[in-house]
Design a protein around this motif. Structure first.
Motif, PDB file in Angstrom:
ATOM      1  N   SER A   2       0.785  17.313   7.896  1.00  0.00           N
ATOM      2  CA  SER A   2      -0.375  16.463   8.128  1.00  0.00           C
ATOM      3  C   SER A   2      -0.268  15.726   9.463  1.00  0.00           C
ATOM      4  CB  SER A   2      -0.509  15.447   6.996  1.00  0.00           C
ATOM      5  OG  SER A   2       0.525  14.490   7.093  1.00  0.00           O
ATOM      6  N   VAL A   3      -1.373  15.127   9.851  1.00  0.00           N
ATOM      7  CA  VAL A   3      -1.422  14.395  11.113  1.00  0.00           C
ATOM      8  C   VAL A   3      -0.460  13.213  11.059  1.00  0.00           C
ATOM      9  CG1 VAL A   3      -2.910  13.051  12.634  1.00  0.00           C
ATOM     10  CG2 VAL A   3      -3.816  15.066  11.523  1.00  0.00           C
ATOM     11  N   LEU A   4      -0.432  12.538   9.930  1.00  0.00           N
ATOM     12  CA  LEU A   4       0.411  11.350   9.797  1.00  0.00           C
ATOM     13  C   LEU A   4       1.885  11.686  10.010  1.00  0.00           C
ATOM     14  CD1 LEU A   4       0.578   8.344   9.136  1.00  0.00           C
ATOM     15  CD2 LEU A   4       0.816   8.973   6.738  1.00  0.00           C
ATOM     16  N   THR A   5       2.344  12.774   9.425  1.00  0.00           N
ATOM     17  CA  THR A   5       3.753  13.131   9.591  1.00  0.00           C
ATOM     18  C   THR A   5       4.053  13.563  11.019  1.00  0.00           C
ATOM     19  OG1 THR A   5       3.314  15.377   8.798  1.00  0.00           O
ATOM     20  CG2 THR A   5       4.073  13.779   7.184  1.00  0.00           C
ATOM     21  N   SER A   6       3.115  14.256  11.653  1.00  0.00           N
ATOM     22  CA  SER A   6       3.335  14.663  13.052  1.00  0.00           C
ATOM     23  C   SER A   6       3.416  13.448  13.964  1.00  0.00           C
ATOM     24  CB  SER A   6       2.207  15.575  13.525  1.00  0.00           C
ATOM     25  OG  SER A   6       2.237  16.796  12.854  1.00  0.00           O
ATOM     26  N   VAL A   7       2.459  12.548  13.821  1.00  0.00           N
ATOM     27  CA  VAL A   7       2.410  11.378  14.695  1.00  0.00           C
ATOM     28  C   VAL A   7       3.606  10.464  14.437  1.00  0.00           C
ATOM     29  CG1 VAL A   7       1.108   9.283  15.235  1.00  0.00           C
ATOM     30  CG2 VAL A   7      -0.075  11.457  15.009  1.00  0.00           C
ATOM     31  N   SER A   8       3.908  10.205  13.167  1.00  0.00           N
ATOM     32  CA  SER A   8       5.024   9.295  12.880  1.00  0.00           C
ATOM     33  C   SER A   8       6.368   9.918  13.251  1.00  0.00           C
ATOM     34  CB  SER A   8       5.008   8.883  11.412  1.00  0.00           C
ATOM     35  OG  SER A   8       5.162  10.005  10.577  1.00  0.00           O
ATOM     36  N   GLY A   9       6.505  11.217  13.070  1.00  0.00           N
ATOM     37  CA  GLY A   9       7.748  11.873  13.456  1.00  0.00           C
ATOM     38  C   GLY A   9       7.972  11.829  14.951  1.00  0.00           C
ATOM     39  N   PHE A  10       6.939  12.132  15.720  1.00  0.00           N
ATOM     40  CA  PHE A  10       7.066  12.080  17.173  1.00  0.00           C
ATOM     41  C   PHE A  10       7.267  10.644  17.646  1.00  0.00           C
ATOM     42  CE2 PHE A  10       5.670  16.427  17.238  1.00  0.00           C
ATOM     43  CZ  PHE A  10       6.095  16.917  18.454  1.00  0.00           C
ATOM     44  N   ALA A  11       6.602   9.670  17.003  1.00  0.00           N
ATOM     45  CA  ALA A  11       6.773   8.267  17.387  1.00  0.00           C
ATOM     46  C   ALA A  11       8.198   7.797  17.114  1.00  0.00           C
ATOM     47  CB  ALA A  11       5.780   7.391  16.635  1.00  0.00           C
ATOM     48  N   ALA A  12       8.742   8.184  15.977  1.00  0.00           N
ATOM     49  CA  ALA A  12      10.131   7.825  15.670  1.00  0.00           C
ATOM     50  C   ALA A  12      11.079   8.459  16.680  1.00  0.00           C
ATOM     51  CB  ALA A  12      10.481   8.260  14.250  1.00  0.00           C
ATOM     52  N   PRO A  33      10.985  -5.320  23.240  1.00  0.00           N
ATOM     53  CA  PRO A  33      10.414  -4.450  22.207  1.00  0.00           C
ATOM     54  C   PRO A  33       9.111  -3.758  22.633  1.00  0.00           C
ATOM     55  CG  PRO A  33      10.268  -6.751  21.551  1.00  0.00           C
ATOM     56  CD  PRO A  33      11.026  -6.705  22.825  1.00  0.00           C
ATOM     57  N   ALA A  34       8.475  -4.254  23.670  1.00  0.00           N
ATOM     58  CA  ALA A  34       7.239  -3.611  24.134  1.00  0.00           C
ATOM     59  C   ALA A  34       7.522  -2.206  24.659  1.00  0.00           C
ATOM     60  CB  ALA A  34       6.582  -4.455  25.215  1.00  0.00           C
ATOM     61  N   SER A  35       8.692  -1.999  25.253  1.00  0.00           N
ATOM     62  CA  SER A  35       9.016  -0.663  25.753  1.00  0.00           C
ATOM     63  C   SER A  35       9.173   0.324  24.608  1.00  0.00           C
ATOM     64  CB  SER A  35      10.292  -0.708  26.594  1.00  0.00           C
ATOM     65  OG  SER A  35      11.409  -1.061  25.793  1.00  0.00           O
ATOM     66  N   HIS A  36       9.684  -0.143  23.483  1.00  0.00           N
ATOM     67  CA  HIS A  36       9.797   0.730  22.315  1.00  0.00           C
ATOM     68  C   HIS A  36       8.413   1.066  21.751  1.00  0.00           C
ATOM     69  CE1 HIS A  36      14.156   0.512  22.064  1.00  0.00           C
ATOM     70  NE2 HIS A  36      14.063  -0.793  22.274  1.00  0.00           N
ATOM     71  N   ALA A  37       7.527   0.085  21.764  1.00  0.00           N
ATOM     72  CA  ALA A  37       6.164   0.327  21.286  1.00  0.00           C
ATOM     73  C   ALA A  37       5.433   1.308  22.197  1.00  0.00           C
ATOM     74  CB  ALA A  37       5.393  -0.992  21.199  1.00  0.00           C
ATOM     75  N   ILE A  38       5.645   1.184  23.488  1.00  0.00           N
ATOM     76  CA  ILE A  38       5.022   2.115  24.434  1.00  0.00           C
ATOM     77  C   ILE A  38       5.564   3.521  24.222  1.00  0.00           C
ATOM     78  CG2 ILE A  38       4.872   2.734  26.883  1.00  0.00           C
ATOM     79  CD1 ILE A  38       4.735  -0.302  27.461  1.00  0.00           C
ATOM     80  N   ALA A  39       6.883   3.642  24.050  1.00  0.00           N
ATOM     81  CA  ALA A  39       7.487   4.953  23.807  1.00  0.00           C
ATOM     82  C   ALA A  39       6.949   5.556  22.510  1.00  0.00           C
ATOM     83  CB  ALA A  39       9.004   4.844  23.760  1.00  0.00           C
ATOM     84  N   ALA A  40       6.835   4.732  21.475  1.00  0.00           N
ATOM     85  CA  ALA A  40       6.300   5.220  20.201  1.00  0.00           C
ATOM     86  C   ALA A  40       4.849   5.660  20.361  1.00  0.00           C
ATOM     87  CB  ALA A  40       6.412   4.141  19.131  1.00  0.00           C
ATOM     88  N   GLY A  41       4.056   4.909  21.112  1.00  0.00           N
ATOM     89  CA  GLY A  41       2.663   5.272  21.332  1.00  0.00           C
ATOM     90  C   GLY A  41       2.502   6.556  22.114  1.00  0.00           C
ATOM     91  N   VAL A  42       3.298   6.699  23.156  1.00  0.00           N
ATOM     92  CA  VAL A  42       3.204   7.902  23.982  1.00  0.00           C
ATOM     93  C   VAL A  42       3.647   9.124  23.186  1.00  0.00           C
ATOM     94  CG1 VAL A  42       4.192   9.069  25.992  1.00  0.00           C
ATOM     95  CG2 VAL A  42       3.414   6.715  26.181  1.00  0.00           C
TER      96      VAL A  42
END
Length: 79
Positions: A2-12, A33-42
């Motif tokens: 699913s989309v959720l697993t793809s997005v969360s897996g890549f974000a992790a 922590p903002a750099s981690h959020a940016i990395a997770a978003g990208v």
């Protein structure tokens, strides 16, 4: 998948990569922590793109397979 697993897996994975990079540089891991959020978003965006890319490729392959099967059936009728 699913989309959720793809997005969360890549974000992790993006957070893991960022943490690993900071660890290699011997910098504090969670000082910004903002750099981690940016990395997770990208990386989450990449996961979103890859998920729908795989869906488009699977649909294209299914269409080609159907076309090949039709052509094969037509060729067997003529032979």
């Amino acid at each position: 998948m699913s989309v959720l697993t793809s997005v969360s897996g890549f974000a992790a994975f993006g957070v893991l990569v960022r943490t690993y990079a900071l660890g290699l540089q011997k910098r504090p891991l969670f000082s910004n922590p903002a750099s981690h959020a940016i990395a997770a978003g990208v990386f989450g965006g990449v996961g979103y793109y890859v998920h729908y890319l795989q869906e488009r490729q699977n649909a294209a392959m299914a269409g080609k397979k159907e076309l090949l099967l039709k052509n094969r059936a037509r060729a067997e009728e003529l032979a």
